[in-house]
Design an enzyme around this catalytic site. Structure first.
Site, mmCIF file in Angstrom:
data_model
loop_
_atom_site.group_PDB
_atom_site.id
_atom_site.type_symbol
_atom_site.label_atom_id
_atom_site.label_comp_id
_atom_site.label_asym_id
_atom_site.label_seq_id
_atom_site.Cartn_x
_atom_site.Cartn_y
_atom_site.Cartn_z
ATOM 1 N N GLY A 276 -4.597 68.813 1.444
ATOM 2 C CA GLY A 276 -4.983 69.073 0.063
ATOM 3 C C GLY A 276 -6.243 69.866 -0.167
ATOM 4 O O GLY A 276 -6.483 70.327 -1.286
ATOM 5 N N GLU A 318 -3.349 66.129 7.358
ATOM 6 C CA GLU A 318 -2.370 67.213 7.533
ATOM 7 C C GLU A 318 -2.632 68.362 6.575
ATOM 8 O O GLU A 318 -1.898 68.560 5.608
ATOM 9 C CB GLU A 318 -0.941 66.677 7.388
ATOM 10 C CG GLU A 318 -0.774 65.750 6.233
ATOM 11 C CD GLU A 318 0.529 64.976 6.251
ATOM 12 O OE1 GLU A 318 1.028 64.637 7.325
ATOM 13 O OE2 GLU A 318 1.019 64.707 5.148
ATOM 14 N N GLY A 320 -2.708 72.190 5.234
ATOM 15 C CA GLY A 320 -1.887 73.402 5.372
ATOM 16 C C GLY A 320 -2.693 74.596 4.896
ATOM 17 O O GLY A 320 -3.180 75.411 5.673
ATOM 18 N N ARG A 321 -2.898 74.639 3.576
ATOM 19 C CA ARG A 321 -3.555 75.790 2.952
ATOM 20 C C ARG A 321 -4.927 76.099 3.557
ATOM 21 O O ARG A 321 -5.233 77.248 3.852
ATOM 22 C CB ARG A 321 -3.727 75.501 1.454
ATOM 23 C CG ARG A 321 -4.163 76.685 0.626
ATOM 24 C CD ARG A 321 -4.556 76.247 -0.786
ATOM 25 N NE ARG A 321 -3.619 75.355 -1.397
ATOM 26 C CZ ARG A 321 -2.598 75.727 -2.187
ATOM 27 N NH1 ARG A 321 -2.427 76.998 -2.466
ATOM 28 N NH2 ARG A 321 -1.779 74.825 -2.698
ATOM 29 N N ARG A 358 3.463 82.908 -5.897
ATOM 30 C CA ARG A 358 2.503 81.955 -6.462
ATOM 31 C C ARG A 358 1.991 82.346 -7.848
ATOM 32 O O ARG A 358 1.875 81.476 -8.712
ATOM 33 C CB ARG A 358 1.348 81.718 -5.481
ATOM 34 C CG ARG A 358 1.822 81.115 -4.145
ATOM 35 C CD ARG A 358 0.697 80.551 -3.312
ATOM 36 N NE ARG A 358 0.123 79.372 -3.889
ATOM 37 C CZ ARG A 358 -0.993 79.337 -4.580
ATOM 38 N NH1 ARG A 358 -1.709 80.436 -4.753
ATOM 39 N NH2 ARG A 358 -1.436 78.219 -5.094
ATOM 40 N N TYR A 362 2.734 79.424 -10.345
ATOM 41 C CA TYR A 362 1.604 78.535 -10.688
ATOM 42 C C TYR A 362 0.502 79.245 -11.462
ATOM 43 O O TYR A 362 -0.590 78.709 -11.589
ATOM 44 C CB TYR A 362 0.959 77.966 -9.417
ATOM 45 C CG TYR A 362 1.907 77.460 -8.368
ATOM 46 C CD1 TYR A 362 2.652 76.297 -8.579
ATOM 47 C CD2 TYR A 362 2.046 78.126 -7.159
ATOM 48 C CE1 TYR A 362 3.502 75.827 -7.603
ATOM 49 C CE2 TYR A 362 2.903 77.653 -6.174
ATOM 50 C CZ TYR A 362 3.631 76.507 -6.408
ATOM 51 O OH TYR A 362 4.466 76.049 -5.433
ATOM 52 N N CYS A 389 12.501 93.244 -11.067
ATOM 53 C CA CYS A 389 12.970 93.388 -12.438
ATOM 54 C C CYS A 389 12.695 92.122 -13.217
ATOM 55 O O CYS A 389 13.604 91.329 -13.495
ATOM 56 C CB CYS A 389 14.453 93.706 -12.445
ATOM 57 S SG CYS A 389 14.692 95.401 -11.990
HETATM 58 N N1 LLP Z 1 1.174 66.839 3.472
HETATM 59 C C1 LLP Z 1 2.140 66.711 2.567
HETATM 60 C C2 LLP Z 1 2.976 65.511 2.568
HETATM 61 C C3 LLP Z 1 2.359 67.713 1.617
HETATM 62 O O1 LLP Z 1 3.299 67.566 0.723
HETATM 63 C C4 LLP Z 1 1.550 68.870 1.647
HETATM 64 C C5 LLP Z 1 1.769 69.959 0.699
HETATM 65 C C6 LLP Z 1 0.565 68.969 2.628
HETATM 66 C C7 LLP Z 1 0.382 67.931 3.517
HETATM 67 C C8 LLP Z 1 -0.336 70.162 2.746
HETATM 68 O O2 LLP Z 1 -1.139 70.348 1.639
HETATM 69 P P1 LLP Z 1 -2.250 71.486 1.645
HETATM 70 O O3 LLP Z 1 -3.305 71.106 2.656
HETATM 71 O O4 LLP Z 1 -1.592 72.761 1.970
HETATM 72 O O5 LLP Z 1 -2.791 71.479 0.260
HETATM 73 N N2 LLP Z 1 3.587 75.669 -2.837
HETATM 74 C C9 LLP Z 1 2.360 75.153 -3.416
HETATM 75 C C10 LLP Z 1 1.763 74.073 -2.574
HETATM 76 C C11 LLP Z 1 2.715 72.927 -2.344
HETATM 77 C C12 LLP Z 1 2.112 71.877 -1.476
HETATM 78 C C13 LLP Z 1 3.174 70.964 -0.989
HETATM 79 N N3 LLP Z 1 2.705 69.933 -0.147
HETATM 80 C C14 LLP Z 1 1.369 76.288 -3.604
HETATM 81 O O6 LLP Z 1 1.709 77.422 -3.294
HETATM 82 O O7 LLP Z 1 0.271 76.079 -4.111
#
Ligand code: LLP
EC number: 4.1.1.20
Length: 471
Positions: A276, A318, A320-321, A358, A362, A389
């Site tokens: 997150g 965990e 991601g971003r 995105r 969003y 388009c």
């Molecule tokens: N763990 C779980 C269970 C998740 O659902 C997610 C993201 C993460 C970890 C990783 O979160 P992060 O560290 O990336 O914030 N498509 C959207 C973001 C969707 C996130 C979904 N879950 C966007 O482009 O902003």
């Protein structure tokens, strides 16, 4: 760790987006707009990973995702080092591969000692295909299919169980296969945070995870299912979060679940606090550093365990971003322009919502620079439009840019997360290529899709094939 550096107010050209000098190597990638290696060349071009972006697009075409190996690895290391510094127990950083799942990315994070979070058979097989260790793969998802659960049991990864149907199906599968399946339980923590409503998951009205009110009946059920080895609990609050408070609160909520499990004879040894942490997409964004985030998480869990007098669990997170978002830029060529006097100038680039959905999904805001004229003054306010388009296919509204010419290489920052992974073929546009740049070398990691690739999936039954017209 160094905190956010403001963009240079004194430079009114694309160089203002470059990371500041970093002799100590302490910048947190998620606080930068551009990859840590971004700089300008003597030709006034943008360079990433020691590669001139103009050369890259000549070689690989546009649109092009350019992923910087150093920035991605630095983020991985900062997470790991944070846990070494602040957590006396065992810890594991798991890459949430939904941010960008492909063989090369999975291989790099594995090489950096991270586990991988997957949410589909496709992501799972990509992770294993890249050499990830199955007992460091965590399989998430609120509606895993029977086939996906079967695959999970077969490869022996951990399953983060989301709901009753999955729990019961997995129990039956484990019995049938004569295996003990390691699981975590995903529980909705009931913690609010301020982010876009589509990417908020921790509040109670969420499609993910068990409701906290159900947790006792789940533990009771698990006590009768020895083939399901419940290692711990998982919670994820949301994404692109700049506040630390939700994670300060989360430790206490999760430690309480561990205590509750003890009443059912279950010893939970793993706590997964999700991901997150946000990244900087514009100069207005001020996320905490990776180090500060990890410190907050560790302190929260340590304090909660002390309060309940329970041993420190293996602590998992965990992200991601914040691991990959700032490690990538996307380069496009400028094509047509439309000037509406007194109203707006549109400049169209050769990609758009199909390679970066995105902004339209969003309302995300990005920053762009002109990679072939880094010192050109930012003289214009231009709306960067995609080629699709759809009127809403606007990548950046009112971007500050130099006067654009057709053929300019416009580069958008911060595209490593949820761009390639959410790309589509809208308008039958093939998805872009991706290159990995490191120490002046560029390697193709995803081949550019072709129209032939798309047509290969189509079937045209004889019965509906138009007959050749007789002349
Ligand atoms: N763990 C779980 C269970 C998740 O659902 C997610 C993201 C993460 C970890 C990783 O979160 P992060 O560290 O990336 O914030 N498509 C959207 C973001 C969707 C996130 C979904 N879950 C966007 O482009 O902003």
């Amino acid at each position: 760790m160094v905190s956010t550096s403001p963009l240079s107010a004194s430079i009114a050209d694309s160089r203002q987006y470059l990371p500041p000098a970093n002799p100590e190597g302490t910048l947190s990638p998620n606080q930068q707009l551009l990859p840590l290696t971004a700089t300008t060349t003597p030709d006034d071009h943008l360079s990433v990973g020691g590669c001139d972006v103009v050369d890259l697009v000549e070689r690989f075409g546009t649109p092009l995702y350019i992923l910087d190996d150093h920035t991605l690895r630095t983020a991985c290391r900062q997470y790991r080092q944070g846990f070494e510094r602040y957590y006396p127990g065992e810890a594991l950083v798991i890459y949430a591969s939904k941010a960008w799942n492909c063989l090369a990315v999975c291989a790099i994070v594995t090489d950096e000692g991270l586990g991988i979070d997957v949410v589909s058979a496709g992501e799972l097989l990509t992770a294993t295909g890249a050499g990830a260790d199955c007992d460091r793969i965590y399989f998430h998802g609120n509606n895993k299919s029977f086939e996906e659960l079967t695959l999970a049991v077969e490869v022996g990864c951990r399953v983060v169980v989301d709901n009753w149907l999955e729990l019961k199906t997995l129990g039956e599968l484990a019995t049938r296969e004569g295996k003990t399946v390691p699981i975590l339980l995903r529980v909705t923590p009931g913690i609010e945070c301020h982010t876009h409503e589509y990417i908020r998951t921790g509040h109670l009205d969420s499609k993910f995870g068990f409701d906290p009110d159900q947790i006792e009946s789940v533990f009771e059920f698990l006590a009768s299912q020895p083939q399901l080895q419940c290692l711990g609990v998982h919670a994820h609050i949301g994404s692109q979060i700049f506040e630390l408070n939700p994670h300060t609160d989360l430790g206490a909520v999760m430690a309480q679940w561990v205590v509750t499990a003890q009443r059912y004879g279950l010893t939970l040894t793993e706590l997964d606090v999700g991901g997150g942490l946000g990244i900087r997409y514009t100069e207005g964004d001020d996320p905490p550093s990776i180090d500060t985030w990890v410190k907050t998480v560790c302190e929260s869990v340590i304090a909660a365990c002390a309060a309940h007098d329970i041993p420190l669990p293996k602590l998992l997170c965990e992200p991601g971003r914040s691991l990959i978002g700032s490690a990538c830029v996307t380069a496009y060529r400028v094509g047509s322009q439309k000037v509406i006097p007194g109203l707006r100038t549109y400049a169209a680039i050769d990609g758009g919502m199909s390679d970066n959905p995105r902004p339209i999904t969003y309302q995300s805001v990005y920053r762009a620079l002109v990679a072939n004229r880094m010192t050109a003054p930012l003289a214009e306010t231009v709306t960067l439009a995609g080629k699709h388009c759809e009127s809403g296919d606007i990548l950046i509204k009112d971007a500050a840019l130099p006067e654009l010419k057709s053929g300019d290489v416009v580069t958008i920052a911060g595209t490593g997360a949820y761009n390639y992974s959410m790309a589509s073929n809208y308008n039958r546009v093939p998805r872009p290529a991706a290159v990995l740049v490191a120490d002046g070398d560029a390697t193709l990691i995803i081949r550019r899709e072709t129209v032939a690739d798309l047509l290969r999936q189509d079937c045209l039954p004889e019965t509906i094939r138009p007959k050749a017209k007789s002349t």
